[in-house]
Design a protein around this motif. Structure first.
Motif, mmCIF file in Angstrom:
data_model
loop_
_atom_site.group_PDB
_atom_site.id
_atom_site.type_symbol
_atom_site.label_atom_id
_atom_site.label_comp_id
_atom_site.label_asym_id
_atom_site.label_seq_id
_atom_site.Cartn_x
_atom_site.Cartn_y
_atom_site.Cartn_z
ATOM 1 N N PHE A 35 1.026 -1.113 -0.074
ATOM 2 C CA PHE A 35 0.081 -0.090 -0.025
ATOM 3 C C PHE A 35 0.848 1.311 0.172
ATOM 4 O O PHE A 35 0.586 2.216 -0.728
ATOM 5 N N ASN A 36 1.866 1.315 0.763
ATOM 6 C CA ASN A 36 2.814 2.324 0.896
ATOM 7 C C ASN A 36 3.497 2.476 -0.425
ATOM 8 O O ASN A 36 3.784 3.745 -0.922
ATOM 9 N N ALA A 37 3.759 1.671 -1.015
ATOM 10 C CA ALA A 37 4.634 1.492 -2.336
ATOM 11 C C ALA A 37 3.838 1.932 -3.400
ATOM 12 O O ALA A 37 4.126 2.828 -4.387
ATOM 13 N N ALA A 38 2.479 1.739 -3.391
ATOM 14 C CA ALA A 38 1.571 2.217 -4.247
ATOM 15 C C ALA A 38 1.387 3.624 -4.147
ATOM 16 O O ALA A 38 1.074 4.482 -5.084
ATOM 17 N N MET A 39 1.356 4.163 -3.030
ATOM 18 C CA MET A 39 1.097 5.593 -2.754
ATOM 19 C C MET A 39 2.403 6.273 -3.190
ATOM 20 O O MET A 39 2.337 7.219 -3.879
ATOM 21 N N VAL A 45 4.498 8.812 -10.586
ATOM 22 C CA VAL A 45 3.502 8.740 -11.872
ATOM 23 C C VAL A 45 3.271 10.220 -12.279
ATOM 24 O O VAL A 45 3.047 10.838 -13.453
ATOM 25 N N GLY A 46 2.575 10.852 -11.249
ATOM 26 C CA GLY A 46 2.035 12.504 -11.121
ATOM 27 C C GLY A 46 3.159 13.158 -11.540
ATOM 28 O O GLY A 46 2.886 14.167 -12.516
ATOM 29 N N MET A 47 4.705 12.937 -11.362
ATOM 30 C CA MET A 47 5.404 13.822 -11.759
ATOM 31 C C MET A 47 6.166 13.549 -12.802
ATOM 32 O O MET A 47 6.745 14.418 -13.690
ATOM 33 N N CYS A 52 7.096 13.654 -19.305
ATOM 34 C CA CYS A 52 7.345 12.908 -20.497
ATOM 35 C C CYS A 52 6.244 13.489 -21.665
ATOM 36 O O CYS A 52 7.029 13.615 -22.938
ATOM 37 N N LEU A 53 5.252 14.071 -21.434
ATOM 38 C CA LEU A 53 4.359 14.862 -22.315
ATOM 39 C C LEU A 53 5.057 16.221 -22.677
ATOM 40 O O LEU A 53 5.172 16.406 -24.003
ATOM 41 N N ILE A 54 5.875 16.737 -21.918
ATOM 42 C CA ILE A 54 6.449 18.047 -22.453
ATOM 43 C C ILE A 54 7.580 17.629 -23.204
ATOM 44 O O ILE A 54 7.766 18.291 -24.290
ATOM 45 N N ILE A 55 8.351 16.458 -22.970
ATOM 46 C CA ILE A 55 9.288 16.109 -23.913
ATOM 47 C C ILE A 55 8.734 15.925 -25.285
ATOM 48 O O ILE A 55 9.408 16.214 -26.392
ATOM 49 N N LEU A 56 7.345 15.090 -25.416
ATOM 50 C CA LEU A 56 6.970 14.698 -26.528
ATOM 51 C C LEU A 56 6.525 15.970 -27.423
ATOM 52 O O LEU A 56 6.607 16.214 -28.758
#
Length: 62
Positions: A35-39, A45-47, A52-56
């Motif tokens: 659970f802690n690892a998922a958080m 992922v949020g960062m 990645c989108l900026i690079i694209l």
């Protein structure tokens, strides 16, 4: 396709995979290491996805 675009696409694919698995783990709602690892994965992922989108966007419009 150049290396930054390929790396950004690979990063997005990996982020989606980790995000989906993290959400599945958070839905189980069992306390512990997973659970802690998922958080932490959700935060990473949020960062990482916007980066990645900026690079694209930058390399796509060259």
């Amino acid at each position: 396709m150049n290396i930054p675009v390929a790396a950004a696409l690979l990063g997005l694919a990996v982020s989606i995979w980790f995000g989906i698995n993290a959400v599945r783990e958070l839905k189980r709602d069992t306390p512990g290491h997973s659970f802690n690892a998922a958080m932490i994965h959700i935060a990473m992922v949020g960062m990482f996805v916007p980066f990645c989108l900026i690079i694209l966007v930058v390399y796509w419009n060259r």
